[in-house]
Design a protein around this motif. Sequence first.
Motif, PDB file in Angstrom:
ATOM      1  N   MET A  11      41.161 -32.561 -33.821  1.00 56.59           N
ATOM      2  CA  MET A  11      40.698 -33.888 -33.439  1.00 56.59           C
ATOM      3  C   MET A  11      40.011 -34.538 -34.437  1.00 56.59           C
ATOM      4  O   MET A  11      39.073 -33.969 -35.273  1.00 56.59           O
ATOM      5  CB  MET A  11      39.937 -33.579 -32.123  1.00 56.59           C
ATOM      6  CG  MET A  11      39.439 -34.892 -31.391  1.00 56.59           C
ATOM      7  SD  MET A  11      38.430 -34.883 -30.067  1.00 56.59           S
ATOM      8  CE  MET A  11      38.352 -36.608 -29.521  1.00 56.59           C
ATOM      9  N   ARG A  12      40.323 -35.860 -34.396  1.00 57.53           N
ATOM     10  CA  ARG A  12      39.441 -36.665 -35.038  1.00 57.53           C
ATOM     11  C   ARG A  12      37.975 -36.744 -35.161  1.00 57.53           C
ATOM     12  O   ARG A  12      37.454 -36.151 -34.119  1.00 57.53           O
ATOM     13  CB  ARG A  12      39.713 -38.399 -34.894  1.00 57.53           C
ATOM     14  CG  ARG A  12      41.230 -38.705 -35.119  1.00 57.53           C
ATOM     15  CD  ARG A  12      41.326 -40.033 -34.645  1.00 57.53           C
ATOM     16  NE  ARG A  12      41.660 -40.009 -33.308  1.00 57.53           N
ATOM     17  CZ  ARG A  12      41.193 -41.293 -32.528  1.00 57.53           C
ATOM     18  NH1 ARG A  12      41.323 -42.305 -32.965  1.00 57.53           N
ATOM     19  NH2 ARG A  12      41.565 -41.132 -31.192  1.00 57.53           N
ATOM     20  N   PRO A  13      37.317 -36.821 -36.212  1.00 59.86           N
ATOM     21  CA  PRO A  13      35.896 -36.770 -35.940  1.00 59.86           C
ATOM     22  C   PRO A  13      35.361 -37.947 -35.006  1.00 59.86           C
ATOM     23  O   PRO A  13      36.179 -38.986 -35.071  1.00 59.86           O
ATOM     24  CB  PRO A  13      35.105 -36.970 -37.567  1.00 59.86           C
ATOM     25  CG  PRO A  13      36.476 -37.626 -38.306  1.00 59.86           C
ATOM     26  CD  PRO A  13      37.759 -37.048 -37.414  1.00 59.86           C
ATOM     27  N   THR A  14      34.215 -37.595 -34.450  1.00 59.64           N
ATOM     28  CA  THR A  14      33.944 -38.614 -33.236  1.00 59.64           C
ATOM     29  C   THR A  14      32.314 -39.150 -33.657  1.00 59.64           C
ATOM     30  O   THR A  14      31.717 -38.719 -34.285  1.00 59.64           O
ATOM     31  CB  THR A  14      33.457 -37.826 -32.055  1.00 59.64           C
ATOM     32  OG1 THR A  14      34.787 -37.247 -31.588  1.00 59.64           O
ATOM     33  CG2 THR A  14      32.767 -38.644 -30.920  1.00 59.64           C
ATOM     34  N   VAL A  15      32.423 -40.578 -33.326  1.00 57.10           N
ATOM     35  CA  VAL A  15      31.060 -41.214 -33.547  1.00 57.10           C
ATOM     36  C   VAL A  15      30.685 -41.347 -32.095  1.00 57.10           C
ATOM     37  O   VAL A  15      31.331 -41.827 -31.264  1.00 57.10           O
ATOM     38  CB  VAL A  15      31.208 -42.594 -34.165  1.00 57.10           C
ATOM     39  CG1 VAL A  15      29.921 -43.317 -34.227  1.00 57.10           C
ATOM     40  CG2 VAL A  15      31.672 -42.416 -35.609  1.00 57.10           C
ATOM     41  N   LEU A  16      29.343 -40.962 -31.683  1.00 59.26           N
ATOM     42  CA  LEU A  16      28.861 -41.294 -30.429  1.00 59.26           C
ATOM     43  C   LEU A  16      27.807 -42.331 -30.462  1.00 59.26           C
ATOM     44  O   LEU A  16      26.864 -42.469 -31.218  1.00 59.26           O
ATOM     45  CB  LEU A  16      27.988 -40.097 -30.279  1.00 59.26           C
ATOM     46  CG  LEU A  16      27.165 -40.062 -28.765  1.00 59.26           C
ATOM     47  CD1 LEU A  16      27.979 -40.467 -27.653  1.00 59.26           C
ATOM     48  CD2 LEU A  16      26.269 -38.918 -28.563  1.00 59.26           C
ATOM     49  N   CYS A  17      28.387 -43.378 -29.493  1.00 57.03           N
ATOM     50  CA  CYS A  17      27.699 -44.956 -29.820  1.00 57.03           C
ATOM     51  C   CYS A  17      26.701 -44.952 -28.636  1.00 57.03           C
ATOM     52  O   CYS A  17      27.322 -44.905 -27.412  1.00 57.03           O
ATOM     53  CB  CYS A  17      28.736 -45.961 -29.703  1.00 57.03           C
ATOM     54  SG  CYS A  17      29.756 -46.070 -31.150  1.00 57.03           S
ATOM     55  N   PHE A  18      25.564 -45.442 -28.884  1.00 54.76           N
ATOM     56  CA  PHE A  18      24.565 -45.784 -27.479  1.00 54.76           C
ATOM     57  C   PHE A  18      24.585 -47.365 -27.902  1.00 54.76           C
ATOM     58  O   PHE A  18      24.134 -47.965 -28.691  1.00 54.76           O
ATOM     59  CB  PHE A  18      23.207 -45.422 -28.071  1.00 54.76           C
ATOM     60  CG  PHE A  18      23.042 -43.851 -27.927  1.00 54.76           C
ATOM     61  CD1 PHE A  18      22.460 -43.145 -26.817  1.00 54.76           C
ATOM     62  CD2 PHE A  18      23.614 -42.921 -29.044  1.00 54.76           C
ATOM     63  CE1 PHE A  18      22.401 -41.928 -26.670  1.00 54.76           C
ATOM     64  CE2 PHE A  18      23.303 -41.444 -28.721  1.00 54.76           C
ATOM     65  CZ  PHE A  18      22.734 -41.220 -27.667  1.00 54.76           C
ATOM     66  N   SER A  19      25.411 -47.927 -26.704  1.00 55.01           N
ATOM     67  CA  SER A  19      25.342 -49.278 -26.924  1.00 55.01           C
ATOM     68  C   SER A  19      25.663 -50.182 -25.449  1.00 55.01           C
ATOM     69  O   SER A  19      25.963 -49.067 -24.414  1.00 55.01           O
ATOM     70  CB  SER A  19      26.558 -49.675 -27.618  1.00 55.01           C
ATOM     71  OG  SER A  19      27.905 -49.020 -27.288  1.00 55.01           O
ATOM     72  N   GLY A  20      25.304 -51.293 -25.138  1.00 52.57           N
ATOM     73  CA  GLY A  20      25.468 -51.811 -23.858  1.00 52.57           C
ATOM     74  C   GLY A  20      27.050 -52.302 -23.752  1.00 52.57           C
ATOM     75  O   GLY A  20      27.902 -52.745 -24.501  1.00 52.57           O
TER      76      GLY A  20
END
Length: 255
Positions: free
Chosen positions: A1-10
């Motif tokens: 799987m593609r590498p993942t970015v975990l975003c903390f956002s509204g």
Amino acid sequence: MRPTVLCFSGLDPSGGAGLQADIEAIGQSGAHAAIACTALTIQNSQQVFGFEATSKELLMAQANAVVGDLPIKCVKSGMLGTTDNIAALAEFLREHPEYLYVLDPVLVANSGGSLGNQKTLVKAFVELIPLATVLTPNTVELRALTGIEDIDQATEKLFEMGAKAILVKGGHEDTPDYIRNALYIDGKLVSETRCPRLEGEYHGSGCSLASFIAGRLAQGDDLKQAVNHAETWLFGVLKKAETPVPNGQKIPKRF
């Protein structure tokens, strides 16, 4: 799987900024986006009317649900909304020192609407600054974080506060013909770009740039490469931006 970015956002209901901008920009960078939603906002492409922040318990439950499930390489944060959420994210990052971290210190929307109590958020951000791989403040945010008007002195102050690298975005400065961005690593200027200033205001440009940088870092670019790729991509999507209402803020066309 593609590498993942975990975003903390509204969540931005208009789709121009916030978590939708993160998802689209990270997808365009070639990485996969996972989201821990920090707040539900009431806004359109022109104005913020209000927001309701997620509790820190719900926020961290979202993040921890995907930690063991997806190949997370990088964390990106935008609007955090409350000091509790900032403290919870700091604890999460200390528990996962293996993650790269892009800190976009969002305090107000481009339209000027508040996305949290600025004074209390600024104090709380001090805890996140040393944990970030790179900070991406515009000059308004840079001055707010440091209390210093002069850009060079304010950048120096952020390094004294523990920053490792800073991308200073110059879109709010009084340079009518161009925008200057400057990347500093370990207190030293390592690259500087000037691009022609496009007409109008843009909704979600900062979110998009920070998220694309995070996506490229997740895939193994070094910071200078990631910033260069992101700036080139962003200029292209801003040139194609769409205008929802006459003379209003434009939404970047990220696809």
